[in-house]
Design a protein around this motif. Structure first.
Motif, PDB file in Angstrom:
ATOM      1  N   UNK A  30       1.088  -1.428   0.065  1.00  0.00           N
ATOM      2  CA  UNK A  30       0.281   0.088   0.096  1.00  0.00           C
ATOM      3  C   UNK A  30       0.654   1.258   0.295  1.00  0.00           C
ATOM      4  N   UNK A  31       2.061   1.544   1.021  1.00  0.00           N
ATOM      5  CA  UNK A  31       2.777   2.875   1.061  1.00  0.00           C
ATOM      6  C   UNK A  31       3.738   2.854  -0.006  1.00  0.00           C
ATOM      7  N   UNK A  32       4.531   1.383  -0.780  1.00  0.00           N
ATOM      8  CA  UNK A  32       4.680   1.666  -1.810  1.00  0.00           C
ATOM      9  C   UNK A  32       4.229   2.128  -3.151  1.00  0.00           C
ATOM     10  N   UNK A  33       2.784   1.771  -3.426  1.00  0.00           N
ATOM     11  CA  UNK A  33       2.309   2.577  -4.553  1.00  0.00           C
ATOM     12  C   UNK A  33       1.743   4.305  -3.808  1.00  0.00           C
ATOM     13  N   UNK A  34       1.749   4.437  -2.782  1.00  0.00           N
ATOM     14  CA  UNK A  34       1.486   5.871  -1.631  1.00  0.00           C
ATOM     15  C   UNK A  34       2.418   6.954  -2.366  1.00  0.00           C
ATOM     16  N   UNK A  35       4.062   5.990  -2.193  1.00  0.00           N
ATOM     17  CA  UNK A  35       4.924   6.983  -2.490  1.00  0.00           C
ATOM     18  C   UNK A  35       5.443   6.848  -3.747  1.00  0.00           C
ATOM     19  N   UNK A  36       4.449   6.193  -5.042  1.00  0.00           N
ATOM     20  CA  UNK A  36       4.626   6.311  -6.854  1.00  0.00           C
ATOM     21  C   UNK A  36       3.723   8.018  -6.755  1.00  0.00           C
ATOM     22  N   UNK A  37       2.855   7.321  -6.194  1.00  0.00           N
ATOM     23  CA  UNK A  37       1.526   8.574  -6.745  1.00  0.00           C
ATOM     24  C   UNK A  37       1.923  10.462  -5.843  1.00  0.00           C
ATOM     25  N   UNK A  38       2.672  10.104  -4.994  1.00  0.00           N
ATOM     26  CA  UNK A  38       3.485  11.110  -4.304  1.00  0.00           C
ATOM     27  C   UNK A  38       4.555  12.000  -5.388  1.00  0.00           C
ATOM     28  N   UNK A  39       5.192  10.601  -5.508  1.00  0.00           N
ATOM     29  CA  UNK A  39       6.069  11.573  -6.804  1.00  0.00           C
ATOM     30  C   UNK A  39       5.471  11.784  -7.918  1.00  0.00           C
ATOM     31  N   UNK A  40       4.788  11.109  -8.311  1.00  0.00           N
ATOM     32  CA  UNK A  40       4.529  11.567  -9.530  1.00  0.00           C
ATOM     33  C   UNK A  40       3.725  12.979  -9.335  1.00  0.00           C
ATOM     34  N   UNK A  41       2.648  13.420  -7.956  1.00  0.00           N
ATOM     35  CA  UNK A  41       2.163  14.190  -8.368  1.00  0.00           C
ATOM     36  C   UNK A  41       3.125  15.939  -8.071  1.00  0.00           C
ATOM     37  N   UNK A  42       3.888  15.294  -7.127  1.00  0.00           N
ATOM     38  CA  UNK A  42       5.019  16.214  -5.516  1.00  0.00           C
ATOM     39  C   UNK A  42       6.551  16.490  -6.362  1.00  0.00           C
ATOM     40  N   UNK A  43       6.964  15.488  -7.234  1.00  0.00           N
ATOM     41  CA  UNK A  43       7.713  15.124  -7.460  1.00  0.00           C
ATOM     42  C   UNK A  43       8.567  14.241  -6.362  1.00  0.00           C
ATOM     43  N   UNK A  44       9.831  14.115  -7.131  1.00  0.00           N
ATOM     44  CA  UNK A  44      10.743  12.594  -6.164  1.00  0.00           C
ATOM     45  C   UNK A  44      11.119  12.886  -4.483  1.00  0.00           C
ATOM     46  N   UNK A  45      10.938  14.064  -4.521  1.00  0.00           N
ATOM     47  CA  UNK A  45      11.400  14.841  -3.551  1.00  0.00           C
ATOM     48  C   UNK A  45      10.032  14.901  -2.111  1.00  0.00           C
ATOM     49  N   UNK A  46       8.869  14.734  -2.928  1.00  0.00           N
ATOM     50  CA  UNK A  46       7.308  14.626  -1.977  1.00  0.00           C
ATOM     51  C   UNK A  46       7.369  13.378  -0.548  1.00  0.00           C
ATOM     52  N   UNK A  47       8.371  12.320  -0.980  1.00  0.00           N
ATOM     53  CA  UNK A  47       8.339  11.203  -0.795  1.00  0.00           C
ATOM     54  C   UNK A  47       8.702  11.954   0.910  1.00  0.00           C
ATOM     55  N   UNK A  48      10.122  12.785   0.815  1.00  0.00           N
ATOM     56  CA  UNK A  48      10.728  12.996   1.923  1.00  0.00           C
ATOM     57  C   UNK A  48       9.324  13.756   2.648  1.00  0.00           C
ATOM     58  N   UNK A 237      -4.249   6.596   0.728  1.00  0.00           N
ATOM     59  CA  UNK A 237      -3.381   6.034  -0.793  1.00  0.00           C
ATOM     60  C   UNK A 237      -4.664   7.123  -1.706  1.00  0.00           C
ATOM     61  N   UNK A 238      -5.276   6.635  -1.280  1.00  0.00           N
ATOM     62  CA  UNK A 238      -6.993   6.996  -1.483  1.00  0.00           C
ATOM     63  C   UNK A 238      -6.404   9.075  -1.720  1.00  0.00           C
ATOM     64  N   UNK A 239      -6.464   9.266  -0.736  1.00  0.00           N
ATOM     65  CA  UNK A 239      -6.028  10.950  -0.628  1.00  0.00           C
ATOM     66  C   UNK A 239      -5.325  10.990  -2.004  1.00  0.00           C
ATOM     67  N   UNK A 240      -4.201  10.272  -2.190  1.00  0.00           N
ATOM     68  CA  UNK A 240      -3.143  11.058  -3.085  1.00  0.00           C
ATOM     69  C   UNK A 240      -3.671  10.165  -4.445  1.00  0.00           C
ATOM     70  N   UNK A 241      -4.334   9.359  -4.240  1.00  0.00           N
ATOM     71  CA  UNK A 241      -4.915   9.036  -5.810  1.00  0.00           C
ATOM     72  C   UNK A 241      -5.490  10.497  -6.194  1.00  0.00           C
ATOM     73  N   UNK A 242      -6.860  10.684  -4.944  1.00  0.00           N
ATOM     74  CA  UNK A 242      -7.609  11.955  -5.961  1.00  0.00           C
ATOM     75  C   UNK A 242      -7.117  13.034  -6.556  1.00  0.00           C
ATOM     76  N   UNK A 243      -5.994  13.480  -5.911  1.00  0.00           N
ATOM     77  CA  UNK A 243      -5.724  15.137  -5.694  1.00  0.00           C
ATOM     78  C   UNK A 243      -4.834  14.967  -6.757  1.00  0.00           C
TER      79      UNK A 243
END
Length: 243
Positions: A30-48, A237-243
């Protein structure tokens, strides 16, 4: 007697290895997928930004457990900015003696250490911010109590802060890498053999009831916290998928 021994062996293996690995697999996916969505939406540093607490606890858990099992720490960083060439967010490089059974067995616990470290951190945050929630977890783990379980009243500011902290830890801390799983696999058979021996010996000792009672309590606490982590992980995970 044979049935009791086999039951004890299954119980020890299930509580010490089976339950943690089940939650590790689910939370990692779940959280690996969440970080992928974060990196796509906010850039690779968004994971930090969204998972820095979890990343540091994750790596610190590996580090502390490696030291406990006598491994030599060559280099470590609890957190770092990733790049396209090196996407890691932190690392612990350690070596051990291949012929040392204790150090080899340690690889299993080093690999799965983040679930215990992250769950422990969330439990401490709960005790600090939501003492009523912490007491509920303790009550659930206490097998001797017959008191009815009721949902406690929460301090709403404390609850919101706790959810933010828990989400940050979940996003950054519960994503075990392929290297973590490979490292854990190296110590699996040694750990299984040791746990079987412990279960066999304890079957003939008066401490058996206390030992298994303690293991069950620990597993209940781990399961309650991990279940909460699963809910938080799915929601974000659902939140970062939607934004």
């Amino acid at each position: 007697m044979l049935t009791t021994i086999l039951t004890n062996i299954g119980l020890v293996l299930g509580l010490v290895i089976g339950v943690p690995f089940l939650f590790i697999l689910l939370l990692s996916l779940i959280n690996r997928n969440t970080k992928q969505h974060i990196a796509t939406r906010f850039g690779i540093n968004g994971q930090l930004y969204f998972g820095f607490l979890g990343i540091m606890i994750h790596e610190a858990s590996h580090l502390i457990t490696a030291l406990l099992f006598g491994h030599k720490i060559n280099q470590f960083r609890l957190i770092k900015f990733p790049s396209s060439e090196n996407p890691t967010l932190g690392y612990v490089h350690h070596t051990w003696h291949q012929r040392n059974i204790y150090q080899n067995m340690g690889n299993l616990f080093i690999g799965i250490a983040p679930i215990f470290g992250c769950c422990g951190a969330i439990l401490l945050a709960c005790r600090w911010l939501l003492p009523n929630g912490y007491e509920l977890v303790v009550t659930l783990a206490d097998q001797t109590t017959s008191a009815p379980i009721t949902i406690p009243d929460f301090n709403w500011p404390g609850l919101l802060i706790f959810i933010v902290i828990a989400a940050n830890i979940c996003i950054g801390g519960f994503d075990l890498s392929t290297a973590d799983f490979q490292n854990a696999k190296q110590g699996l058979w040694q750990a299984v053999v040791l746990l079987i021996i412990v279960a066999l010996i304890s079957s003939f000792l008066p401490i058996r009831t206390s030992l298994f009672g303690w293991l069950i309590q620990l597993t209940i606490i781990l399961s309650v916290i991990s279940g909460f982590n699963l809910v938080i992980s799915l929601l974000f995970n659902g939140f970062f998928r939607l934004i």
